[in-house]
Motif scaffolding. Structure first.
Motif, PDB file in Angstrom:
ATOM      1  N   ARG A 270      16.962 -55.478 -22.524  1.00 21.05           N
ATOM      2  CA  ARG A 270      18.378 -55.384 -22.178  1.00 21.05           C
ATOM      3  C   ARG A 270      18.616 -54.513 -20.938  1.00 21.05           C
ATOM      4  O   ARG A 270      19.342 -53.528 -20.960  1.00 21.05           O
ATOM      5  N   TYR A 271      17.974 -54.919 -19.853  1.00 17.47           N
ATOM      6  CA  TYR A 271      18.221 -54.300 -18.558  1.00 17.47           C
ATOM      7  C   TYR A 271      19.291 -55.098 -17.824  1.00 17.47           C
ATOM      8  O   TYR A 271      19.278 -56.332 -17.839  1.00 17.47           O
ATOM      9  N   VAL A 272      20.197 -54.401 -17.172  1.00 20.63           N
ATOM     10  CA  VAL A 272      21.252 -55.049 -16.394  1.00 20.63           C
ATOM     11  C   VAL A 272      20.926 -54.890 -14.915  1.00 20.63           C
ATOM     12  O   VAL A 272      20.676 -53.773 -14.442  1.00 20.63           O
ATOM     13  N   VAL A 286      12.806 -53.861  -2.706  1.00 22.61           N
ATOM     14  CA  VAL A 286      12.912 -53.063  -3.926  1.00 22.61           C
ATOM     15  C   VAL A 286      14.218 -53.423  -4.625  1.00 22.61           C
ATOM     16  O   VAL A 286      15.289 -53.410  -4.009  1.00 22.61           O
ATOM     17  N   SER A 287      14.151 -53.766  -5.927  1.00 23.92           N
ATOM     18  CA  SER A 287      15.350 -54.059  -6.713  1.00 23.92           C
ATOM     19  C   SER A 287      15.279 -53.264  -8.011  1.00 23.92           C
ATOM     20  O   SER A 287      14.194 -52.923  -8.496  1.00 23.92           O
ATOM     21  N   VAL A 288      16.451 -52.966  -8.577  1.00 25.20           N
ATOM     22  CA  VAL A 288      16.530 -52.077  -9.731  1.00 25.20           C
ATOM     23  C   VAL A 288      17.419 -52.673 -10.819  1.00 25.20           C
ATOM     24  O   VAL A 288      18.476 -53.243 -10.529  1.00 25.20           O
ATOM     25  N   TYR A 308      15.462 -47.147 -16.237  1.00 26.74           N
ATOM     26  CA  TYR A 308      15.586 -48.086 -15.116  1.00 26.74           C
ATOM     27  C   TYR A 308      14.235 -48.765 -14.885  1.00 26.74           C
ATOM     28  O   TYR A 308      13.178 -48.180 -15.105  1.00 26.74           O
ATOM     29  N   ARG A 309      14.319 -50.005 -14.465  1.00 28.42           N
ATOM     30  CA  ARG A 309      13.121 -50.803 -14.191  1.00 28.42           C
ATOM     31  C   ARG A 309      13.147 -51.190 -12.718  1.00 28.42           C
ATOM     32  O   ARG A 309      14.119 -51.790 -12.238  1.00 28.42           O
ATOM     33  N   SER A 365      11.002 -46.213 -15.810  1.00 23.90           N
ATOM     34  CA  SER A 365      11.121 -44.780 -15.961  1.00 23.90           C
ATOM     35  C   SER A 365      12.504 -44.468 -16.527  1.00 23.90           C
ATOM     36  O   SER A 365      13.237 -45.380 -16.910  1.00 23.90           O
ATOM     37  N   CYS A 366      12.860 -43.199 -16.579  1.00 24.30           N
ATOM     38  CA  CYS A 366      14.116 -42.841 -17.225  1.00 24.30           C
ATOM     39  C   CYS A 366      14.710 -41.583 -16.601  1.00 24.30           C
ATOM     40  O   CYS A 366      14.037 -40.850 -15.868  1.00 24.30           O
ATOM     41  N   THR A 367      15.984 -41.361 -16.911  1.00 23.82           N
ATOM     42  CA  THR A 367      16.671 -40.155 -16.462  1.00 23.82           C
ATOM     43  C   THR A 367      17.797 -39.848 -17.433  1.00 23.82           C
ATOM     44  O   THR A 367      18.187 -40.711 -18.242  1.00 23.82           O
TER      45      THR A 367
END
Length: 430
Positions: A270-272, A286-288, A308-309, A365-367
């Protein structure tokens, strides 16, 4: 010479031609078409004209020509038979049936095990028995969906999406109605809430409020978020995911079938992805994509966890000598208050990937933020494999993160307060 008077015969329903009448009837809804049967014998005959019912079968029940041929029934008969079975859901059936059909069609070639885990639809008497057990009426759109599929088996991966980090994994199954009834909540903080999903790894569930209570709106879908600072176990905040079951389910399906949620190793993640969140430097793009993790977040104290991916890709048309290796990363992280944190370090997630023409490298990764929203941007530093002394930077596009709308619990430290609903915005900090 005496004037000749010609008398015109009065115009009656019986004398009107058939084709104009059928054209008029074709604009009527099924309720009015049925009422016409009681006006006169002629209208009764005309309103039974089978092609008139074709539109209603397609509009309300999504019955195809192929299904009609298989069942060997006329359109009117198909409409009446379907209405006698699921007629109480006529305002919801088409939207939910289309969502199920679209989802299964999309997943069958990509996640066949997930489709095989779906259960047959529940019977009306099964749903009635659950209502009697929990002492509350189930929303009609919820019942409608469960007439089509009664959830899924408790398997991995779950139908309602997955999320994986180095030390955290989540995969949510859609519960069948009996299992959901077993988790129906009567305790303070979650009173009259029915679980929709369950993750066997984290115990996480999404709930639907079958009654309005404790500041919740009836039919709202949400993730619970216990107040970490309160001694009162009833102090449960809510991240709101949908206003109704239909809103929740159809929006999720839309994200899946549009490719908005990527499928990785037979699982829905479930990444947007924001289509504008892409940056190209030379031959490298580069895309996120981002995702909010409610199970690792809290409203009180404020702690909002995002993952985030990132996808790094070199054009297949790039020259071979453009092959390069990532050396380091630089991040500029800004929260909703405008506070800035800068992070710089070697590689990404402990790796130093090599990028060559046509190759893709992805990592997760994450924040966390102490505010409900924030954004990140930065760059990677690379060196060319064939010219090791030549280094260059590749831009990482700015990407925003915001938690869902949330509602603060009315229970705080043993006394009641007015509930507060907060809708975070993706605002640009300057």
């Amino acid at each position: 010479m005496a004037a000749m008077e010609t008398e015109t015969a009065p115009l009656t329903l019986e004398s009107l031609p058939t084709d104009p009448l059928l054209l008029i009837l074709s604009f009527l809804d099924y309720r009015d078409l049925i009422n016409c049967c009681y006006v006169s014998r002629r209208l009764s005959q005309l309103s039974s004209h089978d092609p008139l019912w074709r539109r209603h079968c397609k509009k309300y029940w999504l019955i195809s020509e192929e299904e009609k041929t298989q069942k060997n029934q006329c359109w009117k008969s198909l409409f009446i038979d379907t209405y006698s079975d699921v007629g109480r859901y006529i305002d919801h059936y088409a939207a939910i049936k289309k969502a199920w059909d679209d989802l299964k069609k999309y997943l069958e070639p990509r996640c066949p095990r997930m489709v095989l885990s779906l259960k047959e639809g529940a019977r009306e008497e099964d749903l009635d028995a659950v209502e009697a057990l929990i002492g509350c009426k189930l929303p009609d759109d919820y019942r409608c969906s469960y007439r089509i599929h009664n959830g899924q088996k408790l398997v991995v991966p779950g139908l309602l999406g997955s999320m994986a980090l180095s030390n955290h994994y989540r995969s949510e199954d859609l519960l069948d109605v009996d299992t959901a009834a077993g988790g129906f909540q009567q305790r303070q903080g979650l009173k009259y809430c029915l679980p929709l999903t369950f993750c066997i790894h984290t115990g996480l569930s999404q709930y639907i409020a079958v009654e309005a209570a404790e500041g919740r709106n009836k039919n709202e879908v949400f993730y619970q978020c216990p107040d970490q600072m309160a001694r009162n176990p009833a102090a449960i905040d809510m991240f709101i995911i949908g206003a109704t079951f239909t809103d929740w389910f159809t929006s999720y399906v839309k994200n899946v079938v549009s490719g908005g949620f990527p499928i990785i190793r037979d699982q829905i993640f479930r990444y947007v992805h924001d289509p504008e969140c892409v940056a190209t430097t030379g031959d490298i793009t580069v895309s996120v994509s981002t995702s909010f993790l409610p199970e690792l977040s809290s409203v009180h104290p404020p702690h909002y966890f995002f993952t985030y991916r990132i996808r790094i890709e070199m054009s297949k048309d790039a020259l071979p000598e453009k092959a390069c290796q990532l050396d380091s990363r630089y991040w500029r992280i800004t929260n909703a208050k405008g506070d800035v944190e800068e992070v710089q370090g070697p590689g990404v997630v402990g790796e130093f990937p090599i990028i060559s023409p046509g190759r893709v490298y992805e990592y997760t990764s994450c924040t966390t933020f102490s505010t409900t929203s924030g954004y990140m941007e930065g760059y990677y530093t690379f060196h060319f494999l064939y010219f090791k002394d030549k280094i260059f930077n590749v831009a990482i596009p700015r990407f925003h993160m915001a938690c869902p709308t949330f509602r603060v619990s009315i229970a705080r430290l043993g006394y009641l307060m007015t509930s507060v609903t907060v809708t975070p915005t993706l605002e640009t900090i300057t």
